[in-house]
Design an enzyme around this catalytic site. Structure first.
Site, PDB file in Angstrom:
ATOM      1  N   TRP A 198       0.846  -1.187   0.000  1.00 33.83           N
ATOM      2  CA  TRP A 198       0.000   0.000   0.000  1.00 33.83           C
ATOM      3  C   TRP A 198       0.877   1.232   0.000  1.00 33.83           C
ATOM      4  O   TRP A 198       1.868   1.316   0.736  1.00 33.83           O
ATOM      5  CB  TRP A 198      -0.914   0.056   1.234  1.00 33.83           C
ATOM      6  CG  TRP A 198      -1.646   1.361   1.311  1.00 33.83           C
ATOM      7  CD1 TRP A 198      -2.792   1.696   0.668  1.00 33.83           C
ATOM      8  CD2 TRP A 198      -1.231   2.546   2.022  1.00 33.83           C
ATOM      9  NE1 TRP A 198      -3.137   3.005   0.935  1.00 33.83           N
ATOM     10  CE2 TRP A 198      -2.190   3.549   1.763  1.00 33.83           C
ATOM     11  CE3 TRP A 198      -0.142   2.848   2.848  1.00 33.83           C
ATOM     12  CZ2 TRP A 198      -2.093   4.828   2.301  1.00 33.83           C
ATOM     13  CZ3 TRP A 198      -0.041   4.126   3.381  1.00 33.83           C
ATOM     14  CH2 TRP A 198      -1.013   5.103   3.112  1.00 33.83           C
ATOM     15  N   GLU A 221      -3.440  -3.213  -1.878  1.00 37.67           N
ATOM     16  CA  GLU A 221      -4.463  -2.530  -1.087  1.00 37.67           C
ATOM     17  C   GLU A 221      -4.780  -1.171  -1.697  1.00 37.67           C
ATOM     18  O   GLU A 221      -3.883  -0.420  -2.073  1.00 37.67           O
ATOM     19  CB  GLU A 221      -3.982  -2.346   0.354  1.00 37.67           C
ATOM     20  CG  GLU A 221      -4.987  -1.635   1.242  1.00 37.67           C
ATOM     21  CD  GLU A 221      -4.473  -1.404   2.656  1.00 37.67           C
ATOM     22  OE1 GLU A 221      -5.263  -0.964   3.502  1.00 37.67           O
ATOM     23  OE2 GLU A 221      -3.273  -1.656   2.902  1.00 37.67           O
ATOM     24  N   LYS A 266      -7.030   2.664  -1.673  1.00 40.91           N
ATOM     25  CA  LYS A 266      -7.493   3.697  -0.757  1.00 40.91           C
ATOM     26  C   LYS A 266      -8.234   4.751  -1.556  1.00 40.91           C
ATOM     27  O   LYS A 266      -7.881   5.022  -2.713  1.00 40.91           O
ATOM     28  CB  LYS A 266      -6.326   4.328   0.004  1.00 40.91           C
ATOM     29  CG  LYS A 266      -6.774   5.226   1.153  1.00 40.91           C
ATOM     30  CD  LYS A 266      -5.628   5.530   2.094  1.00 40.91           C
ATOM     31  CE  LYS A 266      -6.103   6.326   3.297  1.00 40.91           C
ATOM     32  NZ  LYS A 266      -5.041   6.532   4.284  1.00 40.91           N
ATOM     33  N   ASP A 305      -9.439  -2.739   2.927  1.00 46.26           N
ATOM     34  CA  ASP A 305      -9.480  -2.098   4.237  1.00 46.26           C
ATOM     35  C   ASP A 305     -10.817  -1.376   4.308  1.00 46.26           C
ATOM     36  O   ASP A 305     -11.120  -0.540   3.452  1.00 46.26           O
ATOM     37  CB  ASP A 305      -8.311  -1.122   4.379  1.00 46.26           C
ATOM     38  CG  ASP A 305      -8.248  -0.429   5.727  1.00 46.26           C
ATOM     39  OD1 ASP A 305      -9.284   0.108   6.158  1.00 46.26           O
ATOM     40  OD2 ASP A 305      -7.163  -0.396   6.326  1.00 46.26           O
ATOM     41  N   HIS A 343     -11.130   2.348   3.631  1.00 47.27           N
ATOM     42  CA  HIS A 343     -10.567   2.908   2.407  1.00 47.27           C
ATOM     43  C   HIS A 343     -11.595   3.060   1.291  1.00 47.27           C
ATOM     44  O   HIS A 343     -11.267   2.932   0.104  1.00 47.27           O
ATOM     45  CB  HIS A 343      -9.404   2.031   1.923  1.00 47.27           C
ATOM     46  CG  HIS A 343      -8.190   2.155   2.775  1.00 47.27           C
ATOM     47  ND1 HIS A 343      -6.950   1.646   2.409  1.00 47.27           N
ATOM     48  CD2 HIS A 343      -7.994   2.733   3.986  1.00 47.27           C
ATOM     49  CE1 HIS A 343      -6.067   1.908   3.362  1.00 47.27           C
ATOM     50  NE2 HIS A 343      -6.683   2.560   4.329  1.00 47.27           N
ATOM     51  N   HIS A 381      -8.209  -5.711   6.050  1.00 47.23           N
ATOM     52  CA  HIS A 381      -7.804  -4.913   7.196  1.00 47.23           C
ATOM     53  C   HIS A 381      -9.090  -4.368   7.813  1.00 47.23           C
ATOM     54  O   HIS A 381      -9.857  -3.677   7.131  1.00 47.23           O
ATOM     55  CB  HIS A 381      -6.894  -3.758   6.795  1.00 47.23           C
ATOM     56  CG  HIS A 381      -5.467  -4.154   6.638  1.00 47.23           C
ATOM     57  ND1 HIS A 381      -4.460  -3.255   6.349  1.00 47.23           N
ATOM     58  CD2 HIS A 381      -4.845  -5.358   6.747  1.00 47.23           C
ATOM     59  CE1 HIS A 381      -3.299  -3.883   6.281  1.00 47.23           C
ATOM     60  NE2 HIS A 381      -3.516  -5.165   6.512  1.00 47.23           N
ATOM     61  N   ASP A 394     -10.856   7.604   6.529  1.00 48.16           N
ATOM     62  CA  ASP A 394     -10.036   6.515   7.046  1.00 48.16           C
ATOM     63  C   ASP A 394      -9.332   6.969   8.320  1.00 48.16           C
ATOM     64  O   ASP A 394      -8.128   7.188   8.354  1.00 48.16           O
ATOM     65  CB  ASP A 394      -9.013   6.091   5.988  1.00 48.16           C
ATOM     66  CG  ASP A 394      -8.110   4.970   6.475  1.00 48.16           C
ATOM     67  OD1 ASP A 394      -8.559   4.170   7.308  1.00 48.16           O
ATOM     68  OD2 ASP A 394      -6.957   4.905   6.017  1.00 48.16           O
ATOM     69  N   ASP A 453      -9.194   5.362  11.252  1.00 48.37           N
ATOM     70  CA  ASP A 453      -8.581   4.274  12.015  1.00 48.37           C
ATOM     71  C   ASP A 453      -8.927   4.308  13.490  1.00 48.37           C
ATOM     72  O   ASP A 453      -8.049   4.265  14.352  1.00 48.37           O
ATOM     73  CB  ASP A 453      -7.060   4.269  11.807  1.00 48.37           C
ATOM     74  CG  ASP A 453      -6.694   3.879  10.386  1.00 48.37           C
ATOM     75  OD1 ASP A 453      -6.970   2.728  10.022  1.00 48.37           O
ATOM     76  OD2 ASP A 453      -6.139   4.712   9.647  1.00 48.37           O
ATOM     77  N   ASP A 504      -6.288  -3.000  11.783  1.00 49.52           N
ATOM     78  CA  ASP A 504      -5.496  -1.856  11.348  1.00 49.52           C
ATOM     79  C   ASP A 504      -6.130  -0.575  11.872  1.00 49.52           C
ATOM     80  O   ASP A 504      -7.042  -0.024  11.256  1.00 49.52           O
ATOM     81  CB  ASP A 504      -5.395  -1.818   9.826  1.00 49.52           C
ATOM     82  CG  ASP A 504      -4.495  -0.689   9.329  1.00 49.52           C
ATOM     83  OD1 ASP A 504      -3.899   0.013  10.168  1.00 49.52           O
ATOM     84  OD2 ASP A 504      -4.388  -0.516   8.103  1.00 49.52           O
TER      85      ASP A 504
END
Length: 416
Positions: free
Chosen positions: A181, A222, A224, A257, A260, A284, A292, A294, A323
């Protein structure tokens, strides 16, 4: 209510709770090392800000500053989390001995020997991530840079990470998921969208030309949707990442993810869509709030729905990792809460009469399908979860937090 009584409640819906607990124990989840130190790593100046679309907020005391501190924190978290666990490392967590240092394009397996020792001691497998951010050679692009020297540096880093991933898989006897990524992109509207993606594709091609055993090393691509500083255009978009994986299925798999994507998109629905074409995928799991961001994973609707699709489609086909990185609260509590919530969501999915629900849908009995799914929301799930924790020798809900506070007082508060 006792476990036996809860078991009988679920049996009325044709759910075998003993079988559910047994299966849950076999599903590995990778615990991300970067929650413990706010994604700082050990190979660059920790006083400098994160770059490449990465941002951690908060300054809760007790951040791990050394490999020894990070391992001590991880050791504590592992004692509070049930089930089969793996470790997930970024390349920036290389450990150098006696003043030695190697830049990311020169990293070697020996720089992760202490992590191998840690994993062996704790019975863990290990996943791995090249670190394409927070480095002077981000210009700010990496694998898509028009500068050949910059691009060569990061290609060589990716190749080094293939070799390290092979080493981790060989040493630990488990497949290593290696995730590619980058935060490559532009803050404002670009004049050329194709050029960066062509360079990105060729760079990944070259990284994956490094020899590896695809049964043991699982490179991922990955995507995003955007990041800080790359709001207008991201090179590795969802369409790019999925297309690359689809045309290179013999040497990589897609990774999604759930932070993302656009706010109204859900990854749960994408899981069966991808597994209709790919033998295996990687995830993820995080918690985005508008972007994003997290946040710590919760036992919320989308996490439960993601896990329902994992179970329905075959958990052995999905490589699962956490993640997130919240620096505003106790980091060990963040780790533990998110991990336990993902395990709870998997257990919730295993406690559904999935075959019966499939039959009801096939028969067009949408009335009973709704009734059963809604009634199971108030089934005695907590008793089954407690039994799982007891079987794994892990503290129950309501029992583990005090040990984290004690660790904070004795260990974290003395870190300056």
């Amino acid at each position: 209510m006792s476990y036996q009584e809860a078991k009988e409640k679920y049996a009325a819906y044709q759910v075998d709770t003993d079988a559910a607990l047994a299966q849950l124990k076999t599903i590995p989840i990778a615990l991300h090392c970067w929650q413990g130190d706010d994604v700082r790593g050990f190979d660059t100046d920790p006083s400098k800000p994160l770059t490449g679309g990465i941002q951690t907020t908060g300054n809760y005391p007790g951040r791990a500053r050394t490999p020894e501190e990070l391992m001590a924190d991880l050791d504590m978290v592992l004692k509070l989390c049930p089930g089969t666990k793996k470790l997930n490392l970024h390349a920036s967590y290389a450990i150098f001995e006696s003043g030695e240092w190697a830049d990311r394009d020169k990293l070697k397996p020996k720089h992760f020997q202490k992590w191998v020792d840690f994993c062996k001691e704790h019975g863990l497998g290990c996943d791995f991530n090249p670190t394409f951010f927070s480095h002077p050679k981000c210009d700010p692009l990496t694998l898509s840079s028009p500068d050949e020297d910059t691009r060569r540096f990061w290609i060589d880093h990716g190749k080094a990470c293939i070799r390290i991933s092979s080493y981790l898989a060989e040493q630990l006897g488990q497949p290593c998921v290696m995730n590619i990524w980058t935060g490559d992109g532009f803050k404002d509207i670009p004049g050329d969208r194709m050029g960066p993606r062509e360079r990105y594709r060729h760079s990944i091609d070259e990284i994956l030309s490094e020899p590896f055993n695809f049964k043991m090393v699982k490179p991922c691509i990955e995507s995003k949707v955007f990041g800080i500083g790359v709001e207008a255009y991201t090179v590795g978009s969802a369409e790019f990442a999925l297309s690359y994986a689809a045309f290179n299925k013999e040497k990589c798999i897609p990774l999604m993810d759930n932070g993302h994507y656009h706010p109204t998109e859900v990854v749960s629905d994408k899981i069966p869509a991808l597994l209709a074409f790919f033998p295996e995928i990687a995830l993820h799991v995080t918690r985005p709030i508008r972007w994003d961001s997290d946040h710590v994973v919760l036992f919320d609707d989308e996490t439960k729905e993601i896990c329902r699709e994992i179970i329905r489609c075959g958990a052995e086909r999905v490589h699962i990792a956490l993640d997130y990185f919240d620096a505003s609260i106790n980091r060990l509590s963040a780790w533990t809460t998110g991990y336990r919530n993902l395990q709870k969501s998997l257990l919730f999915a295993l406690l559904q009469p999935n075959e019966e629900l499939k039959v009801l849908q096939g028969a067009g009995d949408w009335t009973k399908l709704m009734v059963v799914q809604e009634e199971l929301k108030t089934a005695p799930f907590g008793e089954i979860w407690d039994e799982y924790c007891r079987q794994c020798g892990i503290p129950l809900d309501g029992e583990w937090y005090e040990s984290v506070k004690e660790f904070e007082k004795k260990v974290l508060e003395v870190r300056k």
